[in-house]
Scaffold this motif. Structure first.
Motif, PDB file in Angstrom:
ATOM      1  N   GLY A 775     -46.339 -15.551  -1.504  1.00 20.84           N
ATOM      2  CA  GLY A 775     -45.124 -16.440  -0.947  1.00 20.84           C
ATOM      3  C   GLY A 775     -44.766 -17.263   0.019  1.00 20.84           C
ATOM      4  N   PHE A 776     -43.183 -17.643   0.052  1.00 17.02           N
ATOM      5  CA  PHE A 776     -42.859 -18.650   1.472  1.00 17.02           C
ATOM      6  C   PHE A 776     -42.452 -17.431   1.861  1.00 17.02           C
ATOM      7  N   VAL A 777     -42.255 -18.318   3.089  1.00 19.88           N
ATOM      8  CA  VAL A 777     -42.237 -16.896   4.322  1.00 19.88           C
ATOM      9  C   VAL A 777     -41.179 -17.905   5.322  1.00 19.88           C
ATOM     10  N   VAL A 778     -39.998 -17.851   4.728  1.00 20.68           N
ATOM     11  CA  VAL A 778     -38.519 -18.393   5.878  1.00 20.68           C
ATOM     12  C   VAL A 778     -38.006 -17.258   5.793  1.00 20.68           C
ATOM     13  N   GLN A 779     -38.033 -15.592   5.695  1.00 19.88           N
ATOM     14  CA  GLN A 779     -37.476 -14.679   6.170  1.00 19.88           C
ATOM     15  C   GLN A 779     -37.392 -13.746   7.407  1.00 19.88           C
ATOM     16  N   HIS A 780     -36.733 -14.115   7.831  1.00 20.60           N
ATOM     17  CA  HIS A 780     -36.741 -12.832   9.404  1.00 20.60           C
ATOM     18  C   HIS A 780     -37.564 -11.834   9.006  1.00 20.60           C
ATOM     19  N   LYS A 781     -38.297 -11.323   9.704  1.00 23.32           N
ATOM     20  CA  LYS A 781     -38.826 -10.018   9.757  1.00 23.32           C
ATOM     21  C   LYS A 781     -38.232  -8.683  10.292  1.00 23.32           C
ATOM     22  N   SER A 782     -37.937  -8.184  10.303  1.00 19.15           N
ATOM     23  CA  SER A 782     -37.637  -6.930  11.470  1.00 19.15           C
ATOM     24  C   SER A 782     -38.041  -6.066  12.086  1.00 19.15           C
TER      25      SER A 782
END
Length: 1080
Positions: A775-782
């Motif tokens: 997928g596209f990676v625009v989400q912050h990883k914890s």
């Protein structure tokens, strides 16, 4: 080919490549080869427009129009003719007094300038004679004027008959005339010359008849003429899209490469394409495109900013196809929108579209193989004038009716398919089949899964597409029969129909899923060759045209054998998403181009590394198939096809004149999981090498591969390949840009991933398939997620190296000189920093203060969570046990080696205690042995507090606090006594931490190896409790620099700029993305 012929061919190609010789004879528009090439070129540009990588205007500027207005020369694309007419006018004015021949020779030195002059004259002549009514006096006047000009040109008397100094004035009048024709309201006064007597009105006033404003074909040619007349600057920025420019450049350059001559479609080798598919995304649903992440960013919004020019081209195309308002995009044009988004992700829809270009190319080539010169010439006229009802008058005065030109012709609507006679479809289907092995398609249909509907829609719209799947038939009483089934969509019956059904002896998935999926479907492929394509790949129409040439390589001897695997170049298309994706793309590009080229020639040790390669189907099917499927050892299934080929006497080559698109992971977590899989697979290959040590050929090849892929050679190919592809200076600039975007951090971190998983697999085996996601990676990883993924592979190792460097700085005489210490340890400190900070540096919003605070809170909750049956992402304890799985499956030697490696932590204690002030410089072994008393005391203190917590904390809180007070008081008392009665100093306490903390970690690591003996004892609970405390300590150490950088003002903006700089250059408004403030 003899050596002399090879030398002549090399010289000829060198001259062509660098413009040292005449590259072509002057091709005029009457020659069928030029018309044939124009058909092919225009179809390529049409596919560019269909893919929305060029706009309608760029489509017109790039196309090769057919010979329509009786123009006598090749009508080159406007991008090649820009500014050429103005340069010709300037030369004519400068040589106004020179003979005609001199001027024309000067102009004709540039083929494009010569063609621009002739096309402009012929077009103006046609336009004037078209707008002036036939059978009028004015039309006769215009004809006589042009006849006189033609005679003067023929007898080379132009400079004698006309004043060339006035060409500029004539040129400006012609531009005004064309502007009138282009305008929606055509002003007669602007286009008609005044008569001598004002009473007589306007000359030509009643003799002018403007063409129909709705005639799109006529308007298109007028726009082209206006561009030739008026363009003053070179069009180096056409097309604007970087991907379109790259594809045109590669296709053009590939035509100068050595490749076999293509046979006609009827005599070419038949081939199939095979793609394994499981449950990945087929086509993005509307809900997925609209769904927002925690930052308020939807996938469609992200794509609009990443591919802003392509989005604008898409909207332009939708309006041309009937969309009335922007809101219609989600209702009336939702399918087009979903496809547009899916074609920019790593979806099955994108792969199918790309592979079906083979079918489209073969149909067109089949038509061109059988078409006569008249068919091609008339066909171009039909394409240029498709569906028009306007009658055009010819220039010779005859009212003959020409083929109809298009009324409101779609600018990208022309296609060679309009000329097909019918046999092209059958010819293409006989030579090409595309099989997608959708392993669980039957189950998806039974459950009504939307993926099944999307796959059916793909079959419905692609007649050469076949779907293979495994059907489970339940007979009752627990009996199940398994079948390999092949289906297609019948256009006449308007439903899915079954072609073959083959009963299997049992369940399919005995080994690794992906190779099993490929092997069960290979029987459904047809032809002499099969190309293996992964689900995250793409193809291009212009490259599909060269497939006939590539298949002819099977008939050529390379050495003493013909090839059995044809290696194909890959283009990594995910490099524009972010700087991280660019780094991965650059690394992969060097491997799949220069790396494969060198492995194939001269080393002759290339295997099979990826899915674009083309296999000799008849050679591989009776020799075990395309890939090995044994569990664990064949986790990297691709490479074992190369092993199989080498062991059985096959031959592998590599070819650079054709390419296939390839997607790669674009987030650091995805990249690390992918590289973990590859490194683990390499470890299993090491086992295979050891087990095949008696095979001299395979052993030699593997040893050479490992040799050339050592340290220096992992970075050098990227720089060299960039120089070859783009030139030395652009390569240097790209390299410097990468350094400013902290590429060194990524590559150093990446090397750590490979080293960890390769070493662990070598020691213990047990490689696992890593589902990386596409997928596209625009989400912050914890922080907790990053810690789970990188704690053992990077963080712990970085902290260990950091402690070593601190101990060295505190106790080494060389460290007294700061400069010497920096010079000696700077590379090690860089390793420490990159391994700790990279997961946050390449994490969207990685240094946002609020997110850092929330991340730390989430990390502590994860550490102390004690739920039952919790997953690894919920509970530290579950994750901790999963991290030890490799120790449970390893053998005796693996456990022994692990214990030996863990003993290194005890050297910290051994080295530090002798430098404590309390030892007074003693070097007795008793000092080391006595130091263990403090280790036992520390464990005792922790056990006492833990025991009190478990026994009293819940109900007798006062006793728990009293126990804590007693333990703390005794500890402080001991420290005070040591300070007063011995030479112990407070600095010894800090140094002791550097000694005893590594010792404790070493004991925990050894206890994990001995888990089968300790788990049933009370000791194991203490080990688990101490391990939790250590992971919390490691987490705090890693979080400290992240929190500090998050606190610094402006650092988050700088990190965003570094991470998304490539996307910035293509219009990405990343500030809007990360703040979630959408613009209308």
């Amino acid at each position: 080919m003899t050596l002399v012929k090879k030398l002549r061919d090399a010289i000829h190609r060198f001259r062509l490549r660098y413009g040292l010789g005449q590259p072509y004879k002057k091709i005029e528009s009457s020659q069928v080869e030029a018309t044939t090439f124009a058909l092919i070129w225009n179809e390529i540009i049409t596919t560019f427009r269909e893919e929305d990588i060029i706009s309608d205007q760029e489509h017109e500027l790039l196309e090769l129009p057919p010979n329509y207005w009786n123009i006598r020369v090749i009508r080159w694309p406007c991008v090649l003719l820009c500014n050429e007419l103005l340069l010709a006018l300037k030369q004519a004015q400068e040589l106004a007094d020179a003979p005609d021949r001199w001027i024309w020779l000067k102009i004709s030195k540039s083929e494009y300038r010569r063609c621009a002059v002739i096309e402009a004259y012929d077009s103006i002549k046609y336009l004037v004679l078209t707008v002036v009514k036939y059978h009028t006096e004015e039309h006769s006047i215009a004809e006589r004027i042009f006849d006189e000009i033609d005679n003067n040109i023929q007898f080379e008397k132009v400079t004698e008959a006309y004043n060339l100094k006035q060409l500029e004035s004539v040129h400006s009048k012609l531009i005004s005339f064309v502007e009138v024709l282009m305008g929606p309201k055509k002003d007669l006064k602007r286009s008609s010359p005044h008569s001598a007597s004002t009473d007589e009105g306007l000359l030509f006033e009643n003799a002018i008849e403007f063409p129909d404003a709705e005639d799109e074909l006529f308007n298109r040619h007028v726009r082209r003429l206006y561009t030739i007349l008026n363009s003053r600057d070179s069009m180096h920025n056409v097309p604007k899209n970087i991907e379109a420019r790259r594809r045109i450049a590669f296709f053009s350059n590939s035509l100068f490469m050595n490749m076999p001559r293509a046979p006609v479609v009827e005599k070419m080798m038949a081939f199939s394409v095979l793609t394994p598919y499981y449950e990945e995304e087929v086509c993005f649903p509307k809900e997925t495109l609209r769904r927002q992440n925690e930052d308020g960013i939807s996938t469609i919004f992200y794509l609009q900013k990443i591919y802003e020019d392509e989005w604008n081209n898409f909207i332009e195309r939708m309006y041309r196809e009937g969309m009335k308002d922007d809101d219609d995009i989600w209702e009336k044009k939702s399918r087009d929108l979903r496809l547009w988004a899916s074609y920019r992700g790593q979806t099955l829809a994108r792969t199918v579209r790309g592979m079906m270009y083979y079918y489209r190319a073969l149909k067109m080539l089949s038509y061109l193989d059988t078409a006569t010169e008249i068919d091609i010439r008339m066909g171009t006229q039909e394409l240029a004038s498709h569906h028009s009802s306007r009658q055009n008058r010819s220039l010779d005065g005859l009212n003959s009716v020409k083929p109809p030109s298009s009324q409101k012709l779609g600018r990208a609507g022309s296609s060679v398919s309009l000329l097909f006679k019918g046999h092209e479809y059958g010819s293409a289907l006989m030579k090409f089949t595309y099989v997608v092995s959708c392993q669980v398609y039957g189950q998806q249909k039974a459950k009504g899964d939307p993926h099944a509907e999307e796959i059916l829609h793909l079959m419905k719209n692609n007649e050469a597409l076949r779907v293979a799947y495994v059907d489970e038939v339940h007979l009752g009483r627990g009996e199940v029969e398994y079948y390999s089934v092949l289906v297609k969509y019948d256009q006449q019956l308007q439903r899915e129909v079954e072609i073959y059904r083959i009963r299997l002896p049992g369940a399919l998935k005995l080994g690794e899923g992906k190779p099993e999926n490929q092997n069960h479907a290979i029987i459904f492929t047809r032809g002499d060759a099969v190309q293996t394509i992964d689900m995250n790949q793409d193809n291009y129409f212009e490259e599909a045209l060269k497939m006939r040439n590539l298949l002819e390589e099977f008939k050529t001897h390379y050495g003493i054998r013909r090839p059995t695997i044809l290696g194909v170049r890959e283009n990594i298309f995910t490099g524009s998403v972010s700087s991280l994706a660019w780094f991965m793309s650059a690394q992969e590009t060097s491997f799949v181009t220069l790396g494969q080229r060198v492995l194939a020639n001269p080393l002759k040790i290339r295997m099979h590394y990826g899915h674009p390669d083309v296999f000799d189907r008849f050679w591989f099917v009776p020799r075990g198939g395309l890939s090995k499927a044994s569990r664990v050892i064949n986790i990297s299934e691709d490479i074992f096809a190369g092993f199989n080929c080498t062991l059985r006497g096959g031959n592998v080559t590599h070819h650079e004149y054709i390419q296939v698109g390839k997607g790669r992971d674009v987030g650091l977590n995805q990249v690390s999981m992918f590289e973990a899989k590859i490194a683990s697979g390499n470890g299993e290959q090491g086992y295979a090498n050891a087990n095949s040590s008696n095979n001299e050929a395979l052993g030699t090849i593997l040893n050479q591969q490992f040799l050339i892929q050592l340290g220096l050679f992992t970075a050098l190919p990227m720089i060299v390949e960039n120089s070859l592809e783009h030139g030395f200076l652009p390569a240097v600039w790209d390299f410097l840009t990468m350094q400013f975007q902290l590429a060194s951090f990524f590559y150093t971190f990446s090397m750590g991933t490979r080293a960890h998983f390769f070493g662990r697999t070598i020691l213990h085996g047990g490689a696992k398939y890593q589902a990386t996601g596409r997928g596209f990676v625009v989400q912050h990883k914890s922080f907790a997620e990053n810690y789970r993924l990188f704690a053992r592979s990077h963080f712990v190792k970085a902290i260990e190296l950091g402690v070593i460097l601190i101990v060295y700085a505190a106790n080494s005489d060389l460290a007294a000189n700061t400069f010497v210490y920096i010079i000696m340890t700077i590379s090690c400190w860089f390793l420490v920093v990159s391994w700790i900070i990279s997961p946050f540096l390449f994490n969207p919003s990685g240094f946002d203060w609020l997110k850092t605070v929330y991340d730390f809170e989430g990390f502590m909750n994860w550490i102390w969570y004690r739920g039952v049956l919790a997953k690894a992402d919920q509970s530290w304890e579950t994750w901790w046990y999963e991290e030890q799985d490799h120790l449970r499956t390893t053998g005796l030697w693996g456990k022994l080696l692990e214990i030996i490696l863990d003993l290194r932590f005890f050297f910290f204690q051994y080295g530090v205690v002798y430098h404590l002030n309390i030892t007074s410089g003693s070097t007795s072994i008793a000092v080391y042995l006595l130091s263990w008393i403090y280790m036992v005391a520390a464990v005792g203190i922790y056990v006492s507090i833990s025991y009190a917590q478990d026994k009293f904390a819940a109900k007798e809180h006062i006793k728990y606090r009293l126990t804590q007070l007693i333990v703390i008081t005794l500890t402080i008392l001991v420290i005070v006594l040591l300070l007063k009665l011995t030479t112990f100093i407070f600095l010894d306490l800090v140094s002791s931490l550097l000694a005893f903390i590594p010792t404790g970690w070493g004991l925990i690591c050894i206890a994990q190896v001995l888990r089968p003996f300790l788990q049933s004892t009370v000791v194991w609970d203490t080990v688990a409790s101490l391990a939790r405390l250590y992971d919390m300590l490691f987490g705090v150490i890693v979080m400290a620099p992240v929190a500090f950088l998050s606190w610094l003002p402006g650092f988050q903006s700088m990190q965003t700029r570094i991470l998304f700089n490539q996307a910035f250059s293509r219009g990405l408004q990343i500030s809007l993305i990360l703040t979630g403030k959408k613009s209308n």
